[in-house]
Write an enzyme that holds these catalytic residues in place. Structure first.
Site, short mmCIF file in Angstrom:
data_model
loop_
_atom_site.label_atom_id
_atom_site.label_comp_id
_atom_site.label_asym_id
_atom_site.label_seq_id
_atom_site.Cartn_x
_atom_site.Cartn_y
_atom_site.Cartn_z
N LYS A 32 36.96 62.07 56.58
CA LYS A 32 36.03 61.21 57.30
C LYS A 32 36.35 61.11 58.79
O LYS A 32 35.47 61.26 59.63
CB LYS A 32 36.06 59.80 56.71
CG LYS A 32 35.40 59.67 55.35
CD LYS A 32 35.33 58.19 54.96
CE LYS A 32 35.21 58.01 53.46
NZ LYS A 32 33.99 58.51 52.88
N GLU A 46 35.37 50.69 61.16
CA GLU A 46 34.03 50.72 61.76
C GLU A 46 33.28 49.43 61.51
O GLU A 46 33.62 48.65 60.62
CB GLU A 46 33.23 51.94 61.28
CG GLU A 46 32.93 51.97 59.81
CD GLU A 46 32.27 53.27 59.36
OE1 GLU A 46 32.52 54.34 59.97
OE2 GLU A 46 31.51 53.22 58.40
N HIS A 100 27.67 51.44 44.65
CA HIS A 100 27.67 52.46 45.72
C HIS A 100 27.16 53.80 45.23
O HIS A 100 27.42 54.83 45.85
CB HIS A 100 29.06 52.63 46.35
CG HIS A 100 29.47 51.47 47.19
ND1 HIS A 100 28.72 51.02 48.24
CD2 HIS A 100 30.54 50.66 47.13
CE1 HIS A 100 29.30 49.98 48.78
NE2 HIS A 100 30.40 49.73 48.13
N ARG A 131 26.82 70.74 49.93
CA ARG A 131 26.35 71.30 48.65
C ARG A 131 24.91 70.85 48.42
O ARG A 131 24.38 70.07 49.22
CB ARG A 131 27.22 70.77 47.52
CG ARG A 131 27.30 69.25 47.58
CD ARG A 131 27.94 68.63 46.38
NE ARG A 131 28.27 67.24 46.62
CZ ARG A 131 27.44 66.22 46.53
NH1 ARG A 131 26.17 66.43 46.21
NH2 ARG A 131 27.83 64.97 46.76
P1 ADP Z 1 32.26 57.41 50.04
O1 ADP Z 1 32.66 58.71 50.67
O2 ADP Z 1 33.41 56.71 49.35
O3 ADP Z 1 31.02 57.50 49.22
P2 ADP Z 1 30.75 56.43 52.33
O4 ADP Z 1 31.36 56.40 53.67
O5 ADP Z 1 29.80 57.53 52.04
O6 ADP Z 1 31.94 56.41 51.25
O7 ADP Z 1 30.06 55.05 52.01
C1 ADP Z 1 29.59 54.69 50.73
C2 ADP Z 1 28.60 53.53 50.79
O8 ADP Z 1 29.20 52.39 51.40
C3 ADP Z 1 27.35 53.81 51.63
O9 ADP Z 1 26.31 54.44 50.90
C4 ADP Z 1 26.97 52.42 52.09
O10 ADP Z 1 26.22 51.77 51.05
C5 ADP Z 1 28.30 51.71 52.24
N1 ADP Z 1 28.81 51.79 53.66
C6 ADP Z 1 29.56 52.76 54.21
N2 ADP Z 1 29.82 52.52 55.51
C7 ADP Z 1 29.23 51.35 55.80
C8 ADP Z 1 29.13 50.54 56.99
N3 ADP Z 1 29.70 50.88 58.13
N4 ADP Z 1 28.42 49.39 56.90
C9 ADP Z 1 27.84 49.00 55.74
N5 ADP Z 1 27.90 49.70 54.62
C10 ADP Z 1 28.58 50.86 54.62
#
Ligand code: ADP
Length: 672
Positions: A116, A200, A235, A300
């Site tokens: 990330k 963040e 999620h 993918r």
């Molecule tokens: P992972 O790789 O574990 O799936 P992500 O970074 O893709 O993690 O985030 C998963 C979920 O968490 C997102 O779909 C969203 O619902 C929530 N999320 C992630 N970042 C934020 C943020 N900065 N603010 C609010 N919700 C977030």
């Protein structure tokens, strides 16, 4: 184009890839585990190679076995599907080293998007908007605290190597930061072996909107518009749609171009998805105020790719095969169009009323809405299972994806509701009724979307009973009586239905729905009419009951002046009632007294339920006596012995041990 590819996956995605390959004249090789020996994806391919035990680590993750299988069968390329090895850069490299084409991006692109923090640094350089935050290499706790204070609370601490919703901490106040950081780092080191984090801004009420991108080896890169995947639980995505409601032309172009910039920054080739988190500072009604930030790129094909196919008319797997074989993208950006609106619902074996806990079991009944199968049409079902198959604990709990298209979102919603109503699954808990409640909720219908929709709408989404109890019971009673009628013929004197030439007879059943019990009393009136009373006291519903069998196996039930088009399936001590309004499960002690019996009609012996033939105790030509065991069937992990209804000689066995049979299938014939 390739002549033969190997599909290193299982379930619906393996079937999906095989379907496109077949249409393109490309031969396919399936791989399978012990648990999948009879799976649909194995049948969907031209050849199949067994690669090991049921657990993924013993089969679908064993790349040496998969590469051996590809080489042994002469496959030129490997399609990884999603999950398993699809985002494993070492596997992509191993394919190349073995002289095989990996149908996906180059290993360097997978690596670049794998972490990330590193991917965010790359995106920042490429000018892609990021959530305000800190993703540097310096991990000094005091520096991280200062950064969090600068960003402003609430903030999210994320493990850089995290995924699947793990390794994230929400921090509401500055004084809680240090403890949350320490806890996040501990989880990160335990789960991912790396304690690096990023911080963040926590976006309030965000939407999840992602862009489908495609690159080729000639340096072309296009976007195939967006998908809105805001409706999530734990999620994880539940409903996905395209285009995103309220999306403006200008924002779509900006997000599309940002996604292409992200892909170009890592020299992307093939299908990829750039996920954005979208802030709605103006609320749901001001889409023009939406701000988007890069979250991650999935290197993918995504589960939800069919909604993009439905609105663009393009076959994304065909695009993948073309690109992997070195051909250019079939379309330029200015040749791509959005036609209508599409929604996908993920049908999963799970219990929504119990925290969406995954369920396992057999698909005793699995009926799908009428669809145009794989062809991109108005209703499409992508699955990797058939009636009688098991949903095992080894793999994903997704049973099927229902994809609908309409000219408008409203039409697509109506189609999805009808398609869900026509989806009948008996044998394990599913989220089908829950999905109907989400689709029918005013929040979803009005597109007031954000990732907390399910959580917020809980009171209206859970434990809703749309099919009135009295109607469900009436359908169940009609089914029981219809079963007796067809079994015992029309001779009124042999009927068990309480028929009397004089006077009135009454019968009573006690149905369970959830925790409560409801009595149903049936009276046979002088003129042959049936009167049904459901429930007791003031809540009782009373009326005349009548029904007609339908050609589709269901019943047209009339009760108390209302009509119900019902399908009723019996399983063990339960009756599953499906109707356009909703579904109900009614418990009834010994509901079909004959459910375990053999239906014998003139020497035909039929299966009392869908299941598997375990063994035959006899062979053609054997003499049998009444009551003698003939065959053993397995259904719902229970064995049922089928015995001879009378003396005779076995004329013919119509199945072999191991065969799956449908309810009512003739198993063997006896000459009496
Ligand atoms: P992972 O790789 O574990 O799936 P992500 O970074 O893709 O993690 O985030 C998963 C979920 O968490 C997102 O779909 C969203 O619902 C929530 N999320 C992630 N970042 C934020 C943020 N900065 N603010 C609010 N919700 C977030």
């Amino acid at each position: 184009m390739f002549k033969k590819i190997l599909i290193a996956n299982r379930g619906e995605i393996a079937c999906r890839v095989a379907a496109s390959a077949r249409r393109m004249g490309v031969r396919t090789v399936a791989v399978y585990s012990d648990a999948d020996a009879g799976a649909k994806h194995v049948q969907a391919c031209d050849e199949a190679v067994h690669i090991g035990g049921s657990a993924p680590k013993d089969s679908y993750l064993r790349w040496e076995r998969i590469l051996e299988a590809a080489q042994a069968t002469g496959a030129e390329a490997v399609h990884p599907g999603y999950g398993f090895l699809s985002e494993n850069e070492d596997f992509a490299q191993a394919c190349a080293d073995a002289g095989l084409v990996f149908i996906g991006p180059p290993p360097s692109a997978i690596r670049a998007m794998g972490l990330k923090a590193a991917s965010k640094q790359l995106m920042e350089k490429a000018g892609v908007p990021l959530v305000p935050g800190y993703h540097g290499a310096d991990q000094d706790p005091q520096l991280l605290q200062r950064e969090a204070d600068r960003i402003g609370y609430p903030v999210l601490i994320k493990a850089s190597a995290g995924g699947g919703g793990k390794g994230m901490r929400l921090v509401e106040r500055s004084e809680d930061f240090a403890a949350a950081l320490a806890s996040c780092q501990r989880e990160a080191i335990n789960s991912f072996g790396d304690d690096a984090v990023l911080v963040e801004k926590y976006v309030l009420r965000p939407r999840h909107i992602e862009i489908q991108v495609f690159g080729d080896t000639q340096g072309n890169c296009v976007y195939l518009f967006e998908r809105d995947c805001s409706v999530q639980r734990r999620h994880q995505k539940v409903l996905e749609e395209a285009p995103a409601p309220g999306m403006t032309h200008a924002l779509r172009q900006k997000m599309g171009e940002a996604a292409v910039a992200a892909a170009r920054a890592v020299n992307y080739v093939g299908a990829g998805t750039v996920e954005f988190i979208v802030e709605q500072p103006g609320g749901y009604d001001q889409p023009e105020a939406m701000k988007f930030y890069f979250m991650e790129m999935n290197t993918r094909l995504q589960v939800e790719h069919p909604v993009t196919e439905a609105i663009t008319g393009e076959d994304l797997v065909a695009w993948q095969l073309r690109v992997a074989s070195g051909l250019p993208l079939p379309k330029r950006q200015d040749e791509l169009r959005i036609i209508g609106h599409a929604i996908e619902a993920r049908i999963c074996a799970e219990n929504p009323d119990n925290g969406f806990l995954p369920a396992t079991g057999s698909l005793h009944v699995y009926r799908k809405p009428e669809c145009t199968s794989f062809e991109i049409g108005d209703v499409r079902v992508d699955d990797g299972v058939r009636e009688g198959d098991a949903i095992s604990p080894f793999y994903d709990s997704m049973i099927a994806k229902l994809i609908v298209r309409g000219d408008t979102r409203e039409q697509a919603l109506a189609r999805l509701d009808a398609a869900l109503a026509a989806t009948r699954i008996v044998g394990l808990s599913t989220n089908v009724q829950f999905l109907r409640h989400v689709v029918g909720s005013s929040a979803f219908a009005a597109a007031r979307l954000d990732t907390a929709l399910i959580e917020r709408e809980k009171p209206v989404l859970f434990q809703q009973q749309r099919l009135p109890l009295a109607q469900a019971v009436a359908a169940a009673v009609a089914q029981v009586l219809q079963g007796e009628r067809t079994q015992e013929g029309a001779d009124p004197f042999s009927r068990r239905d309480g028929w009397r030439s004089h006077g009135v007879a009454e019968r009573r059943w006690d149905f369970q729905r959830g925790e409560s019990s409801t009595a149903a009393r049936l009276r046979y009136l002088h003129d042959g009419a049936l009167q049904l009373c459901v429930g007791d006291g003031e809540a009782a519903v009373q009326g005349l009951l009548d029904w007609q069998p339908r050609a589709d196996g269901g019943l047209e039930v009339q009760f108390g002046g209302q009509r119900l088009r019902a399908q009723v399936h019996g399983l063990g001590e339960q009756l599953h009632v499906f109707a356009p309004q909703g579904a109900a499960v009614l418990g009834l002690a010994d509901p079909l007294a004959h459910a375990g019996d053999v239906h014998s009609e003139g020497g035909r012996l039929t299966a009392p339920m869908p299941g598997k033939v375990v063994s035959f105790a006899v062979k053609a030509g054997d003499k049998v006596a009444k009551g003698q065991p003939l065959a053993v069937m397995e259904a719902m992990k229970m064995e049922h012995t089928i015995a001879a209804p009378g003396d005779g000689v076995v004329a013919e066995l119509l199945y072999a041990p191991g065969d799956q049979v449908a309810e009512g299938a003739e198993l063997l014939r006896i000459q009496t």
